[in-house]
Motif scaffolding. Structure first.
Motif, mmCIF file in Angstrom:
data_model
loop_
_atom_site.group_PDB
_atom_site.id
_atom_site.type_symbol
_atom_site.label_atom_id
_atom_site.label_comp_id
_atom_site.label_asym_id
_atom_site.label_seq_id
_atom_site.Cartn_x
_atom_site.Cartn_y
_atom_site.Cartn_z
ATOM 1 N N ASP A 109 26.888 42.862 38.958
ATOM 2 C CA ASP A 109 28.368 43.291 39.866
ATOM 3 C C ASP A 109 28.995 42.031 40.358
ATOM 4 O O ASP A 109 30.302 42.061 40.204
ATOM 5 C CB ASP A 109 27.809 44.072 40.942
ATOM 6 C CG ASP A 109 27.251 45.562 40.536
ATOM 7 O OD1 ASP A 109 27.739 45.922 39.483
ATOM 8 O OD2 ASP A 109 26.908 46.156 41.649
ATOM 9 N N ASP A 110 28.182 41.106 40.872
ATOM 10 C CA ASP A 110 28.936 39.827 41.354
ATOM 11 C C ASP A 110 29.459 39.056 40.063
ATOM 12 O O ASP A 110 30.724 38.237 40.143
ATOM 13 C CB ASP A 110 28.014 38.902 41.870
ATOM 14 C CG ASP A 110 27.607 39.464 43.421
ATOM 15 O OD1 ASP A 110 28.430 40.403 43.915
ATOM 16 O OD2 ASP A 110 26.629 38.998 43.938
ATOM 17 N N GLU A 111 29.051 39.087 38.891
ATOM 18 C CA GLU A 111 29.511 38.266 37.899
ATOM 19 C C GLU A 111 30.605 38.930 37.356
ATOM 20 O O GLU A 111 31.600 38.385 37.035
ATOM 21 C CB GLU A 111 28.464 38.401 36.604
ATOM 22 C CG GLU A 111 28.815 37.823 35.420
ATOM 23 C CD GLU A 111 27.827 37.726 34.213
ATOM 24 O OE1 GLU A 111 28.155 37.357 33.034
ATOM 25 O OE2 GLU A 111 26.602 37.805 34.478
ATOM 26 N N ARG A 112 30.710 40.351 37.416
ATOM 27 C CA ARG A 112 31.949 41.157 36.809
ATOM 28 C C ARG A 112 33.077 40.654 37.950
ATOM 29 O O ARG A 112 34.371 40.505 37.336
ATOM 30 C CB ARG A 112 31.767 42.566 37.077
ATOM 31 C CG ARG A 112 33.062 43.412 36.617
ATOM 32 C CD ARG A 112 32.712 45.024 36.968
ATOM 33 N NE ARG A 112 32.197 45.164 38.461
ATOM 34 C CZ ARG A 112 32.762 45.276 39.320
ATOM 35 N NH1 ARG A 112 34.142 44.814 39.406
ATOM 36 N NH2 ARG A 112 32.396 45.488 40.560
ATOM 37 N N ILE A 113 32.788 40.665 39.209
ATOM 38 C CA ILE A 113 33.644 40.399 40.324
ATOM 39 C C ILE A 113 34.612 38.912 40.143
ATOM 40 O O ILE A 113 35.611 38.646 39.951
ATOM 41 C CB ILE A 113 33.124 40.525 41.862
ATOM 42 C CG1 ILE A 113 33.056 42.017 41.874
ATOM 43 C CG2 ILE A 113 34.249 39.956 42.778
ATOM 44 C CD1 ILE A 113 32.047 42.168 43.164
ATOM 45 N N LEU A 114 33.547 37.989 39.643
ATOM 46 C CA LEU A 114 33.931 36.599 39.389
ATOM 47 C C LEU A 114 34.669 36.562 38.219
ATOM 48 O O LEU A 114 35.725 36.111 38.026
ATOM 49 C CB LEU A 114 32.513 35.574 39.548
ATOM 50 C CG LEU A 114 32.898 34.227 39.218
ATOM 51 C CD1 LEU A 114 33.639 33.696 40.404
ATOM 52 C CD2 LEU A 114 31.487 33.469 38.875
ATOM 53 N N ARG A 115 34.187 37.424 37.273
ATOM 54 C CA ARG A 115 35.067 37.377 35.836
ATOM 55 C C ARG A 115 36.378 37.759 36.135
ATOM 56 O O ARG A 115 37.275 37.260 35.637
ATOM 57 C CB ARG A 115 34.349 37.980 35.032
ATOM 58 C CG ARG A 115 34.892 38.059 33.484
ATOM 59 C CD ARG A 115 33.964 38.562 32.260
ATOM 60 N NE ARG A 115 32.600 38.337 32.481
ATOM 61 C CZ ARG A 115 32.143 37.496 31.787
ATOM 62 N NH1 ARG A 115 32.825 36.564 31.320
ATOM 63 N NH2 ARG A 115 30.830 37.200 32.015
#
Length: 123
Positions: A109-115
């Protein structure tokens, strides 16, 4: 008899409590006002010391009020967290490795937000 060391607060707890009082206020506060907001039985001199240290760290601003100062946060809680992340990043000379390991440890989830943030160009 309780050992004095056992009664000490965790590192940063007082600073976090003082920051919470300042963030909740709608105007700069004097050390006495912060002390009242804490309701923790701390001496005003202790609160003044904490506020001075926070000022020295650039976490709060201050303006003259009478013979002393009134203090205000320079950033909201999220900005302060981001600032701490930058400080940690600045401590290492190999920024690329630090960032790579940070990203590798992100949750999906955090990776998606950062992306999404990087793709939108939001800063």
């Amino acid at each position: 008899m309780t050992d004095a060391k056992d009664e000490r607060r965790p590192a940063g707890e007082l600073e976090a409590s003082v920051m919470a009082v300042l963030w909740a206020a709608d105007a700069p506060l004097t050390p006495g006002q912060v002390q009242a907001g804490l309701g923790a039985g701390l001496a005003r001199t202790t609160v003044t010391t904490i506020l001075t240290r926070l000022h020295d760290k650039g976490m709060v601003g201050r303006r003259r009020q009478g013979r002393g100062y009134a203090y205000h946060p320079v950033q909201d809680a999220h900005g302060l967290t981001a600032r701490r992340m930058h400080s940690e990043l600045d401590r290492d000379t190999d920024r690329e490795t630090v960032l790579a390991r940070f990203v590798a440890q992100l949750s999906p989830d955090d990776e998606r937000i950062l992306r999404d943030l990087l793709e939108s160009g939001e800063r």
